[in-house]
Enzyme design. Structure first.
Site, mmCIF file in Angstrom:
data_model
loop_
_atom_site.group_PDB
_atom_site.id
_atom_site.type_symbol
_atom_site.label_atom_id
_atom_site.label_comp_id
_atom_site.label_asym_id
_atom_site.label_seq_id
_atom_site.Cartn_x
_atom_site.Cartn_y
_atom_site.Cartn_z
ATOM 1 N N ASN A 150 20.171 -29.446 -7.477
ATOM 2 C CA ASN A 150 19.543 -30.711 -7.053
ATOM 3 C C ASN A 150 20.474 -31.623 -6.270
ATOM 4 O OD1 ASN A 150 20.961 -31.171 -9.483
ATOM 5 N ND2 ASN A 150 19.745 -32.995 -9.894
ATOM 6 N N GLU A 248 25.979 -30.533 -19.368
ATOM 7 C CA GLU A 248 25.183 -31.649 -18.836
ATOM 8 C C GLU A 248 23.808 -31.082 -18.514
ATOM 9 O OE1 GLU A 248 26.341 -34.683 -18.651
ATOM 10 O OE2 GLU A 248 28.447 -34.290 -19.053
ATOM 11 N N CYS A 282 18.354 -35.497 -12.449
ATOM 12 C CA CYS A 282 18.253 -35.469 -13.914
ATOM 13 C C CYS A 282 18.100 -36.876 -14.487
ATOM 14 C CB CYS A 282 19.482 -34.792 -14.493
ATOM 15 S SG CYS A 282 21.000 -35.540 -13.881
ATOM 16 N N GLU A 460 31.457 -36.321 -19.101
ATOM 17 C CA GLU A 460 32.311 -36.154 -17.933
ATOM 18 C C GLU A 460 32.574 -37.536 -17.359
ATOM 19 O OE1 GLU A 460 30.318 -33.154 -15.507
ATOM 20 O OE2 GLU A 460 31.064 -31.596 -16.837
HETATM 21 P P1 NAD Z 1 19.637 -23.790 -14.153
HETATM 22 O O1 NAD Z 1 20.039 -23.949 -15.569
HETATM 23 O O2 NAD Z 1 18.579 -22.823 -13.826
HETATM 24 O O3 NAD Z 1 20.900 -23.330 -13.277
HETATM 25 C C1 NAD Z 1 22.086 -24.088 -13.217
HETATM 26 C C2 NAD Z 1 23.229 -23.158 -12.862
HETATM 27 O O4 NAD Z 1 23.429 -22.248 -13.925
HETATM 28 C C3 NAD Z 1 22.986 -22.318 -11.611
HETATM 29 O O5 NAD Z 1 24.184 -22.179 -10.892
HETATM 30 C C4 NAD Z 1 22.562 -20.982 -12.210
HETATM 31 O O6 NAD Z 1 22.797 -19.901 -11.361
HETATM 32 C C5 NAD Z 1 23.452 -20.935 -13.433
HETATM 33 N N1 NAD Z 1 22.991 -20.028 -14.506
HETATM 34 C C6 NAD Z 1 21.732 -19.662 -14.821
HETATM 35 N N2 NAD Z 1 21.742 -18.779 -15.855
HETATM 36 C C7 NAD Z 1 23.031 -18.605 -16.201
HETATM 37 C C8 NAD Z 1 23.705 -17.817 -17.178
HETATM 38 N N3 NAD Z 1 23.044 -16.996 -18.000
HETATM 39 N N4 NAD Z 1 25.038 -17.888 -17.260
HETATM 40 C C9 NAD Z 1 25.731 -18.704 -16.442
HETATM 41 N N5 NAD Z 1 25.169 -19.451 -15.471
HETATM 42 C C10 NAD Z 1 23.829 -19.398 -15.352
HETATM 43 O O7 NAD Z 1 19.315 -25.240 -13.623
HETATM 44 P P2 NAD Z 1 18.762 -25.656 -12.185
HETATM 45 O O8 NAD Z 1 17.320 -25.278 -12.117
HETATM 46 O O9 NAD Z 1 19.697 -25.170 -11.134
HETATM 47 O O10 NAD Z 1 18.918 -27.246 -12.245
HETATM 48 C C11 NAD Z 1 17.961 -28.102 -12.748
HETATM 49 C C12 NAD Z 1 18.329 -28.568 -14.126
HETATM 50 O O11 NAD Z 1 19.608 -29.180 -14.126
HETATM 51 C C13 NAD Z 1 17.386 -29.632 -14.653
HETATM 52 O O12 NAD Z 1 17.071 -29.347 -15.993
HETATM 53 C C14 NAD Z 1 18.199 -30.909 -14.563
HETATM 54 O O13 NAD Z 1 17.824 -31.920 -15.460
HETATM 55 C C15 NAD Z 1 19.563 -30.409 -14.845
HETATM 56 N N6 NAD Z 1 20.573 -31.333 -14.355
HETATM 57 C C16 NAD Z 1 21.302 -32.057 -15.262
HETATM 58 C C17 NAD Z 1 22.252 -32.965 -14.825
HETATM 59 C C18 NAD Z 1 23.086 -33.767 -15.791
HETATM 60 O O14 NAD Z 1 24.071 -34.344 -15.362
HETATM 61 N N7 NAD Z 1 22.747 -33.821 -17.063
HETATM 62 C C19 NAD Z 1 22.443 -33.141 -13.455
HETATM 63 C C20 NAD Z 1 21.674 -32.399 -12.565
HETATM 64 C C21 NAD Z 1 20.744 -31.486 -13.024
#
Ligand code: NAD
Length: 479
Positions: A150, A248, A282, A460
């Protein structure tokens, strides 16, 4: 354009020569390919990081800081190129990438270049025992940084900058959905003189490349931002290996509006906190609770403003809402609009896909406002992560507090009120890692950032990040 892995300062194809298509959300075209990196590529990245570690962890803070500042300047100098790449890869308006994403990526390096020169550890004199204790804060070694789609470069650098400032070497993976700016960062790091192997960037799917990082026995800490389900999986994998984890995760943040607020300011900011970045932040305030006495007025004014938002091609300067990041994500968000209708939610505006002339296959969706009959419906409880918000009225402070806290998440909350005592009462009781009062997404990089409950573990930002990326060791000397 084909993206390559950045390992030991050089650019490499994946060892398997397998590739993943990279889609442009604005028109649905495949415009490049990215490495589908295997365990072997992650191992190569790890070996490069491991060999760079002894020298990097002993590099003076002044020198580390100087290099981080150069990376920050390199990002700034490439603002236009990076903003264009981010907008093309993610679908976000180029104006947003230029004003927020890329400047913040540069600030992340500048901030931690300075923070590391001010980072200090404690000492404790053991009075009456003729002893002094001091805390060493040592670099951990090779650490993993995994980020979502995002805010691609913004969040990628938010992890990498403190990790390398603290003397670690990094194996990093951006989201496979938005890999482009992370790829471009490699060249900027080389130009800034970052020694080879300090940062290594491997591209690929979460379930293979990401999995290889989290289960690598010698990658000792993982900083992850992404979905809650992925975070839970990472925790399950990493816990038996006793890795340090910073997670996060998702959010479903309440935006609580009291009648005594500065109305115009609240209205303007609420449009932003609902739909900035197509609602894919998020921290977006996706559950809007409005005090009953101003509910009808707010509803009319808010919907009027939301209808004025222009959905369009991300490269156009007058676009407010660009494309959603991917087809599957668009479908997921559309499914939630269907669910809302089934749950007797009333669509006050939006709800439909938008066809942008010339870009008919792009992933565009109208900003959507849903009036919900109860806070317990699924669209009010589950993270949608798109241009969709729910609204409903509340009667008392206690009622709204209960509803605000009655979700599994606890990332952020926004309060609109001019009553100081209420501000204090509410912000102390809201279950969230961050509470904004009469503002939204105002960030001071020194503050702790993160969530509670299903929104994550750890914080963080500022010295919290430097604490995470170092191992404290107590040294006790008797004299
Ligand atoms: P996601 O969990 O699908 O993927 C995030 C990252 O994790 C990607 O690089 C993905 O390739 C990797 N990943 C997926 N499976 C994995 C595994 N088994 N092992 C290691 N890495 C793996 O999330 P997304 O769809 O890319 O992002 C959206 C989500 O992120 C939303 O839920 C949003 O709320 C959250 N988000 C949170 C914050 C925060 O600061 N709390 C900030 C931005 C986004």
């Amino acid at each position: 354009m084909n993206i390559k892995n950045y390992i030991n300062g050089n650019f490499h194809n994946p060892s398997s020569n397998e590739w993943i298509d990279n889609f442009c959300p604005a028109n649905g075209d495949i415009y490049g390919q990215i490495p589908n990196s295997s365990k072997a590529d992650v191992e190569n990245a790890y070996i490069a990081a491991k060999s760079a570690f002894p020298s990097w962890s002993r590099t003076t803070l002044e020198e580390r800081s100087r290099i981080l500042l150069k990376i920050s300047e390199g990002i700034e100098a490439n603002l236009d190129k990076l903003a264009k790449a981010e907008s093309q890869d993610n679908g976000k308006p180029i104006s947003l990438a230029k004003a927020i994403d890329i400047p913040r990526a540069s600030s992340n390096f500048r901030f931690f270049a300075n923070a590391i020169t001010q980072f200090a550890s404690e000492s404790h004199e053991s009075v009456g025992m003729n002893a002094i204790n001091y805390t060493l804060r040592q670099s951990i070694g090779v650490v993993g940084c995994i980020s979502p789609w995002n805010l691609p470069l913004y969040l990628f650098t938010w992890k990498i900058a403190p990790a390398i400032a603290a003397g670690n070497c990094v194996v990093a993976k951006p989201s496979e959905v938005t890999p482009m700016t992370a790829y471009l960062l490699g060249e900027i790091c080389n130009e800034a003189g970052l020694p080879k192997g300090v940062l290594n960037i491997v591209h690929g799917l979460g379930t293979s490349t990401g999995q290889a990082i989290i289960e690598h026995p010698d990658i000792k800490a993982i900083s992850f931002t992404g979905g809650t389900a992925t975070g839970a999986h990472i925790a399950r994998t990493a816990a038996p290996m006793f890795k340090k984890l910073s997670l996060e995760l998702g959010g479903k943040n309440p935006n609580i509006i009291f009648a005594d607020c500065d109305y115009d300011d609240m209205l303007k900011t609420t449009v932003k906190s609902s739909f900035a970045n197509q609602g894919q932040i998020c921290l977006c305030g996706s559950r809007i609770f409005v005090e009953a006495s101003i509910y009808e007025k707010f509803k009319t004014d808010f919907v009027k403003k939301v209808k004025q938002l222009k959905v369009g091609h991300p490269s156009k300067n007058d676009t407010n809402i660009g494309a959603l990041v991917s087809k599957p994500h668009l479908e997921k968000v559309m499914d939630y609009i269907k669910i809302a209708k089934e749950e007797n939610g009333k669509i006050l505006c939006g709800g439909n896909q938008v066809t942008v002339t010339g870009f008919e296959n792009g992933y565009y969706l109208e900003p959507t406002v849903i009036e919900v009959p109860t806070d317990e419906c699924r669209v009010n409880q589950e993270e949608i992560f798109g241009p969709v918000v729910t609204i409903m009225p509340f009667k008392t402070e206690d009622d709204v507090l209960q509803m605000a806290n009655k979700v599994k998440y606890g990332l952020s909350a926004t309060l609109w009120t001019n009553d100081l005592k209420r501000t204090m009462r509410m912000s102390h009781q809201i279950q969230a890692g961050i509470v904004w009062v009469n503002t939204w997404l105002m960030r001071d990089l020194r503050t702790p950032f993160g969530g509670m409950k299903a929104s994550g573990v750890g914080r963080e930002g500022g010295f919290e990040a430097l604490r995470f990326f170092t191992e404290p060791k107590n040294v006790c000397i008797k004299y």
